[in-house]
Scaffold this motif. Structure first.
Motif, PDB file in Angstrom:
ATOM      1  N   ASP A   1       4.072   3.297   8.689  1.00 18.93           N
ATOM      2  CA  ASP A   1       3.526   3.794   7.379  1.00 18.93           C
ATOM      3  C   ASP A   1       1.729   3.276   7.404  1.00 18.93           C
ATOM      4  O   ASP A   1       1.722   2.321   7.828  1.00 18.93           O
ATOM      5  N   TYR A   2       1.266   4.419   6.846  1.00 16.60           N
ATOM      6  CA  TYR A   2      -0.255   4.045   6.576  1.00 16.60           C
ATOM      7  C   TYR A   2      -0.565   4.820   5.434  1.00 16.60           C
ATOM      8  O   TYR A   2      -0.355   6.158   5.005  1.00 16.60           O
ATOM      9  N   ASN A   3      -1.312   3.844   4.397  1.00 15.39           N
ATOM     10  CA  ASN A   3      -1.701   4.409   3.024  1.00 15.39           C
ATOM     11  C   ASN A   3      -3.026   4.238   3.148  1.00 15.39           C
ATOM     12  O   ASN A   3      -3.744   2.990   3.383  1.00 15.39           O
ATOM     13  N   LEU A   4      -3.911   5.104   2.560  1.00 21.64           N
ATOM     14  CA  LEU A   4      -5.451   5.127   2.127  1.00 21.64           C
ATOM     15  C   LEU A   4      -5.655   5.639   0.816  1.00 21.64           C
ATOM     16  O   LEU A   4      -5.332   6.760   0.686  1.00 21.64           O
ATOM     17  N   GLY A   5      -6.204   4.709  -0.063  1.00 17.84           N
ATOM     18  CA  GLY A   5      -6.427   5.237  -1.408  1.00 17.84           C
ATOM     19  C   GLY A   5      -7.657   4.555  -2.238  1.00 17.84           C
ATOM     20  O   GLY A   5      -8.106   3.692  -1.584  1.00 17.84           O
ATOM     21  N   GLN A   6      -7.908   5.210  -3.232  1.00 16.26           N
ATOM     22  CA  GLN A   6      -8.952   4.435  -4.338  1.00 16.26           C
ATOM     23  C   GLN A   6      -8.323   4.131  -5.699  1.00 16.26           C
ATOM     24  O   GLN A   6      -7.448   5.148  -6.267  1.00 16.26           O
ATOM     25  N   SER A   7      -8.540   3.068  -6.309  1.00 19.41           N
ATOM     26  CA  SER A   7      -8.351   2.533  -7.541  1.00 19.41           C
ATOM     27  C   SER A   7      -9.467   2.303  -8.406  1.00 19.41           C
ATOM     28  O   SER A   7     -10.491   1.732  -7.855  1.00 19.41           O
ATOM     29  N   SER A   8      -9.207   2.576  -9.721  1.00 21.64           N
ATOM     30  CA  SER A   8     -10.115   2.295 -10.821  1.00 21.64           C
ATOM     31  C   SER A   8      -9.406   1.746 -12.095  1.00 21.64           C
ATOM     32  O   SER A   8      -8.326   1.974 -12.296  1.00 21.64           O
ATOM     33  N   GLY A   9     -10.328   0.917 -12.774  1.00 24.69           N
ATOM     34  CA  GLY A   9      -9.403   0.188 -13.756  1.00 24.69           C
ATOM     35  C   GLY A   9      -8.895  -1.096 -13.285  1.00 24.69           C
ATOM     36  O   GLY A   9      -9.203  -1.649 -12.383  1.00 24.69           O
ATOM     37  N   ARG A  10      -7.865  -1.524 -14.177  1.00 27.22           N
ATOM     38  CA  ARG A  10      -7.174  -2.719 -14.198  1.00 27.22           C
ATOM     39  C   ARG A  10      -6.287  -2.657 -13.029  1.00 27.22           C
ATOM     40  O   ARG A  10      -5.557  -1.691 -12.971  1.00 27.22           O
ATOM     41  N   SER A  11      -6.362  -3.357 -12.159  1.00 27.86           N
ATOM     42  CA  SER A  11      -5.331  -3.283 -11.100  1.00 27.86           C
ATOM     43  C   SER A  11      -5.264  -4.606 -10.156  1.00 27.86           C
ATOM     44  O   SER A  11      -6.001  -5.652 -10.739  1.00 27.86           O
ATOM     45  N   LEU A  12      -4.507  -4.552  -9.142  1.00 26.37           N
ATOM     46  CA  LEU A  12      -4.127  -6.006  -8.461  1.00 26.37           C
ATOM     47  C   LEU A  12      -4.879  -5.827  -7.156  1.00 26.37           C
ATOM     48  O   LEU A  12      -4.885  -4.865  -6.327  1.00 26.37           O
ATOM     49  N   ASP A  13      -5.799  -6.824  -6.760  1.00 28.84           N
ATOM     50  CA  ASP A  13      -6.574  -6.765  -5.788  1.00 28.84           C
ATOM     51  C   ASP A  13      -5.692  -7.194  -4.449  1.00 28.84           C
ATOM     52  O   ASP A  13      -4.999  -8.148  -4.374  1.00 28.84           O
ATOM     53  N   PRO A  14      -5.540  -6.139  -3.422  1.00 19.88           N
ATOM     54  CA  PRO A  14      -4.518  -6.624  -2.434  1.00 19.88           C
ATOM     55  C   PRO A  14      -4.962  -7.782  -1.409  1.00 19.88           C
ATOM     56  O   PRO A  14      -4.196  -8.178  -0.742  1.00 19.88           O
ATOM     57  N   PHE A  15      -6.520  -8.242  -1.540  1.00 22.02           N
ATOM     58  CA  PHE A  15      -6.790  -9.213  -0.897  1.00 22.02           C
ATOM     59  C   PHE A  15      -6.602 -10.636  -1.423  1.00 22.02           C
ATOM     60  O   PHE A  15      -6.132 -11.500  -0.921  1.00 22.02           O
ATOM     61  N   THR A  16      -6.856 -10.613  -2.621  1.00 17.02           N
ATOM     62  CA  THR A  16      -6.813 -12.039  -3.478  1.00 17.02           C
ATOM     63  C   THR A  16      -5.561 -12.215  -4.294  1.00 17.02           C
ATOM     64  O   THR A  16      -5.300 -13.013  -4.812  1.00 17.02           O
ATOM     65  N   ASN A  17      -4.966 -10.863  -4.387  1.00 18.07           N
ATOM     66  CA  ASN A  17      -3.605 -10.771  -5.465  1.00 18.07           C
ATOM     67  C   ASN A  17      -4.111 -11.162  -6.734  1.00 18.07           C
ATOM     68  O   ASN A  17      -3.160 -11.602  -7.590  1.00 18.07           O
ATOM     69  N   ASP A  18      -5.462 -10.807  -7.169  1.00 19.17           N
ATOM     70  CA  ASP A  18      -5.863 -11.270  -8.582  1.00 19.17           C
ATOM     71  C   ASP A  18      -6.062  -9.886  -9.191  1.00 19.17           C
ATOM     72  O   ASP A  18      -6.448  -8.900  -8.474  1.00 19.17           O
ATOM     73  N   PHE A  19      -6.030  -9.958 -10.496  1.00 14.58           N
ATOM     74  CA  PHE A  19      -6.313  -8.901 -11.378  1.00 14.58           C
ATOM     75  C   PHE A  19      -7.724  -8.674 -11.338  1.00 14.58           C
ATOM     76  O   PHE A  19      -8.447  -9.556 -11.572  1.00 14.58           O
ATOM     77  N   ILE A  20      -8.076  -7.405 -11.418  1.00 14.24           N
ATOM     78  CA  ILE A  20      -9.403  -7.176 -11.246  1.00 14.24           C
ATOM     79  C   ILE A  20      -9.497  -5.907 -12.009  1.00 14.24           C
ATOM     80  O   ILE A  20      -8.735  -4.981 -12.357  1.00 14.24           O
ATOM     81  N   ASN A  21     -10.992  -5.347 -12.832  1.00 12.23           N
ATOM     82  CA  ASN A  21     -11.127  -4.340 -13.300  1.00 12.23           C
ATOM     83  C   ASN A  21     -12.383  -3.549 -12.821  1.00 12.23           C
ATOM     84  O   ASN A  21     -13.394  -3.409 -13.694  1.00 12.23           O
ATOM     85  N   GLN A  22     -12.274  -3.008 -11.677  1.00 12.75           N
ATOM     86  CA  GLN A  22     -13.156  -2.293 -11.176  1.00 12.75           C
ATOM     87  C   GLN A  22     -12.731  -1.182 -10.056  1.00 12.75           C
ATOM     88  O   GLN A  22     -11.415  -1.288  -9.830  1.00 12.75           O
ATOM     89  N   GLU A  23     -13.513  -0.458  -9.502  1.00 11.64           N
ATOM     90  CA  GLU A  23     -13.194   0.386  -8.562  1.00 11.64           C
ATOM     91  C   GLU A  23     -13.059  -0.216  -7.052  1.00 11.64           C
ATOM     92  O   GLU A  23     -13.853  -0.803  -6.657  1.00 11.64           O
ATOM     93  N   LEU A  24     -11.903   0.023  -6.465  1.00  6.07           N
ATOM     94  CA  LEU A  24     -11.909  -0.417  -4.967  1.00  6.07           C
ATOM     95  C   LEU A  24     -11.103   0.647  -3.954  1.00  6.07           C
ATOM     96  O   LEU A  24     -10.393   1.563  -4.666  1.00  6.07           O
ATOM     97  N   THR A  25     -11.515   0.386  -2.832  1.00  4.02           N
ATOM     98  CA  THR A  25     -10.675   1.342  -1.975  1.00  4.02           C
ATOM     99  C   THR A  25      -9.730   0.454  -1.228  1.00  4.02           C
ATOM    100  O   THR A  25     -10.010  -0.690  -0.908  1.00  4.02           O
ATOM    101  N   PHE A  26      -8.585   0.862  -1.125  1.00  3.39           N
ATOM    102  CA  PHE A  26      -7.507   0.096  -0.598  1.00  3.39           C
ATOM    103  C   PHE A  26      -6.857   0.811   0.497  1.00  3.39           C
ATOM    104  O   PHE A  26      -6.752   1.986   0.768  1.00  3.39           O
ATOM    105  N   SER A  27      -6.264   0.045   1.525  1.00  2.00           N
ATOM    106  CA  SER A  27      -5.266   0.400   2.759  1.00  2.00           C
ATOM    107  C   SER A  27      -4.560  -0.504   3.248  1.00  2.00           C
ATOM    108  O   SER A  27      -4.739  -1.710   2.810  1.00  2.00           O
ATOM    109  N   ASN A  28      -3.138   0.066   3.535  1.00  2.00           N
ATOM    110  CA  ASN A  28      -2.220  -0.848   4.118  1.00  2.00           C
ATOM    111  C   ASN A  28      -1.645   0.125   5.113  1.00  2.00           C
ATOM    112  O   ASN A  28      -1.453   1.136   5.177  1.00  2.00           O
TER     113      ASN A  28
END
Length: 471
Positions: free
Chosen positions: A70-97
């Motif tokens: 499985d491979y995913n690549l996406g972009q998130s904005s607003g309140r979300s969970l940072d997959p690196f720190t597992n902290d809630f953030i409120n900013q735009e980020l690009t994630f992949s797993n």
């Protein structure tokens, strides 16, 4: 131009014409071969057999473990969970797993093994159904071929009858034009000629119908005249040398339909074992390899110390002195894509056990349905045997009746042929009248048609019996 060159040219043309005629001749064996290559029903059954082969192959491959990536690549904005720190953030980020997963069955009540057996029996049944369709197609082509020969002979007899009547009409017309003889004889023979003409029309229509039937079976256009008689001993009718029991026993051993139905019974028996496996626990191994990426993931490096006022004061000697502190300075640096995939890599290995306790009587109902399917397959086989015995008996009786009719019509045809010869001589010499002549001629023609029909009917019934015997 040299006459020898002209003669050679005619010879070559004649040879080419004969060769083309020889190539256009179609025997029974040719018809069967063309039908097996072109018939759409047979091709459809062939495709069904290939599908059964794939299903059997798939069942065998069920023994192998499953591996998925499985491979995913996406972009998130607003309140979300940072997959690196597992902290809630409120900013735009690009994630992949990414993840690699493996599952292997260790035990499931022998379901996979029984499914392999089940699909193997289904494959055998499909192969026998294909063979059954092939046997039926060969029989149908053979019977249609015999009907074509019969229709063609009937047309030839109808034309011969018309020609004979036409010759008598010409002879009587001469006397009629000269004023001799009975005028009623002339009109009677004209009426008979019209009847004979209708006989030709009917025979041609029947021949065209049978020819179209053969074309449908062969799925290709053929000329009726190109079909040649493949039976060298057609005029030699011999008594059939097998009994009903002989034919029936041979059919049980050789016909593909019984083998197909027996394999269906075997598949149904195995299906019960497959259904019973739902009562058993499932034991399996699983493994996972996972990693992820975040565009806001950073590492920080120490760049030195900085003295900063804390905003607090202390009184020393009646004087407020600000409180200072040393603060370490850091500089953030984004972590690269490949580095994060390496750093965040984790693995999971485990054993799974699934024990069915209550599933809405799913397993029980599956077993009950498969038992019904087995009973249906068994009843179908018994019914097929019973119907076959009846069909063989009826065909055998029709064959014997056709054999007796043939010899009776043969004696009748010989007698009416001699009677016609005598009446023809008497009529042409003015000793008998037209009524006696036409009656004698019709008797001879009808007996010849009946004889020809009985001959082909006997041959047709024999071919059906030979089909039942698996030939």
């Amino acid at each position: 131009m040299d006459t020898r060159i002209i003669k050679i040219g005619f010879v070559i043309c004649g040879m080419l014409f004969c060769t083309s005629n020889a190539q256009s001749q179609i025997t029974l064996e040719d018809c069967i071969k063309i039908a097996l290559e072109n018939n759409l029903d047979y091709r459809g059954v062939t495709l069904d057999t290939k599908a059964s082969e794939i299903n059997y192959k798939q069942a065998r491959q069920g023994l192998f473990p499953t591996v998925n990536f499985d491979y995913n690549l996406g972009q998130s904005s607003g309140r979300s969970l940072d997959p690196f720190t597992n902290d809630f953030i409120n900013q735009e980020l690009t994630f992949s797993n990414a993840g690699l997963r493996l599952n292997a069955t260790i035990f499931n009540g022998f379901r996979i093994m029984n499914q392999i057996k089940q699909n193997r029996f289904r494959l055998y049944a499909a192969q026998m159904q294909k063979e059954e369709t092939k046997q039926n197609l060969i029989l149908e082509v053979t019977l249609t071929y015999i009907q074509l020969l019969n229709s063609r002979d009937a047309l030839m007899l109808a034309k011969n009858r018309f020609q004979t009547t036409e010759e008598q009409l010409k002879r009587i017309q001469v006397n009629y034009n000269e004023g001799f003889g009975n005028p009623a004889e002339y009109t009677d023979i004209k009426g008979q000629l019209a009847i004979d003409r209708v006989g030709i029309i009917n025979a041609e229509n029947e021949l065209n119908f049978v020819n179209q039937k053969l074309i449908k079976l062969l799925n290709t256009n053929i000329e009726e005249g190109s079909v040649v008689n493949s039976f060298s001993d057609l005029d030699t009718i011999k008594a059939y040398g097998y009994s009903v029991d002989n034919v029936y026993n041979d059919a049980l051993n050789n016909l593909a339909t019984f083998k197909a139905k027996q394999h269906s019974i075997d598949a149904a028996k195995t299906s019960i074992k497959v259904a019973r496996s739902y009562y058993m626990p499932n034991i399996g191994l699983f493994g996972q390899l996972n990693t992820n990426y975040s565009s806001i993931a950073e590492t920080f490096q120490d760049t030195g110390m900085l003295i900063k006022e804390t905003g607090d004061f202390v009184r020393i000697n009646n004087q407020d002195v600000p409180v200072l502190r040393n603060e370490t300075q850091f500089q953030g640096q984004r972590i690269g894509y490949s580095d994060q995939f390496d750093n965040n890599l984790n693995s999971v290995v485990g054993l799974s056990v699934n024990i069915p306790i209550f599933n809405g009587f799913l397993a029980k109902n599956k077993v009950s349905l498969q038992k019904i399917e087995l009973e249906q397959a068994t009843v179908d086989l018994k019914n097929t045997k019973w119907l076959l015995k009846q069909a063989i008996t009826n065909t055998f009786n029709n064959m014997e009746a056709a054999y007796e009719r043939y010899h009776a019509f043969k004696n009748q045809a010989d007698a009416f042929k001699e009677s016609y010869r005598i009446n023809k001589v008497k009529f042409e010499n003015g000793v008998s009248n037209i009524v006696e002549y036409i009656m004698s001629k019709n008797n001879m023609d009808t007996s010849q048609l009946n004889l020809n029909k009985a001959k082909y009917e006997y041959l047709l019934q024999v071919k059906v019996l030979e089909y039942y015997r698996g030939l």
